[in-house]
Enzyme design. Structure first.
Site, PDB file in Angstrom:
ATOM      1  NE  ARG A  84      -2.398   1.056   3.645  1.00 18.77           N
ATOM      2  CZ  ARG A  84      -3.108   1.058   4.759  1.00 18.77           C
ATOM      3  NH1 ARG A  84      -4.414   0.902   4.706  1.00 18.77           N
ATOM      4  NH2 ARG A  84      -2.515   1.178   5.928  1.00 18.77           N
ATOM      5  CB  THR A  97      -2.081   7.197  -3.063  1.00 16.16           C
ATOM      6  OG1 THR A  97      -1.492   5.896  -3.254  1.00 16.16           O
ATOM      7  CG2 THR A  97      -1.194   8.252  -3.708  1.00 16.16           C
ATOM      8  CG  ASP A 100       1.630  -3.721   9.199  1.00 21.03           C
ATOM      9  OD1 ASP A 100       1.970  -4.905   8.951  1.00 21.03           O
ATOM     10  OD2 ASP A 100       1.640  -2.831   8.332  1.00 21.03           O
ATOM     11  CG  ASP A 125       5.150  -4.091  10.558  1.00 20.02           C
ATOM     12  OD1 ASP A 125       5.960  -4.498   9.708  1.00 20.02           O
ATOM     13  OD2 ASP A 125       4.744  -2.919  10.612  1.00 20.02           O
TER      14      ASP A 125
END
Length: 209
Positions: A104, A108, A200, A203
């Site tokens: 990602r 944006t 995340d 992660d």
């Protein structure tokens, strides 16, 4: 319009809650991801086609229902989707595994493709696209776009946690795709992270933060 299945199984809910906790270690998070994937896969494969086959037991010949072929493909969205593969393969060890690599864009929030490798007979298979999080929906939509461009058509999407915004985007882009989720969360925050979420997933699976 594809259906949305939110699992209410107590074990799925319990293990998902453990994955959300800040103090869950990388080792524990990986183990829980595998366990939840297996439990969700068990439910998501409920409608696989069966056929009557003659077998021989130690006592006699008989007819029993068995899978009508094991033409299944598991396609994780890299990298966090990899955490779901082992659990699914424990259920369907003969499944083929493809990979779609997306990240990602931090500015944006749009998905960028960097890798796509699928089984050569993808058009013949029931495809389980797996990713722990359905946030904006951009990555899921893009991954399914790539799979359809290469001939895949019988597709379901399976994830751990989804935001309402991501569900809406995925349903609008791919109304033929059913969505299986362990938990439907409240919303996205200003950084496009799911709230309350679990942070995340990549992660937390690989200890990179």
């Amino acid at each position: 319009m594809g259906k949305v299945y939110v699992f209410d199984h107590p074990l799925i809910q319990h293990k998902t809650a453990l994955m959300r906790k800040t103090d869950t270690t990388v080792k524990e998070f990986r183990e829980l991801a595998k366990e939840v994937a297996m439990l969700m896969g068990f439910e998501a494969t409920r409608n696989l086609a069966l056929e009557e086959v003659e077998i021989e037991t130690p006592i006699c010949k008989t007819k029993m229902n068995m899978l009508a072929g094991e033409d299944i493909a598991i396609v994780p969205i890299l990298r966090a989707g990899l955490g779901f593969v082992d659990g699914m393969l424990a259920l369907v060890p003969n499944a083929k595994v493809g990979h779609v690599g997306l990240y990602r864009d931090p500015e944006t929030h749009e998905p960028v493709e960097y890798y796509c490798k699928l089984p050569v007979d993808i058009e013949k298979r029931k495809i389980f696209v797996v990713d722990p999080m359905l946030a904006t929906g951009g990555s899921a939509v893009a991954a399914i776009d790539f799979i359809k461009q290469r001939g895949g058509s019988d597709i379901v999407f399976m994830c751990l946690i989804a935001a309402p915004e991501g569900i809406e985007v995925l349903q609008k882009a791919h109304p033929d795709v059913d969505i299986y989720i362990a938990a439907k969360d409240e919303k996205l925050n200003e950084n496009a992270y799911i709230v309350p979420g679990l942070g995340d997933a990549g992660d937390r699976l690989y200890g990179t933060k």
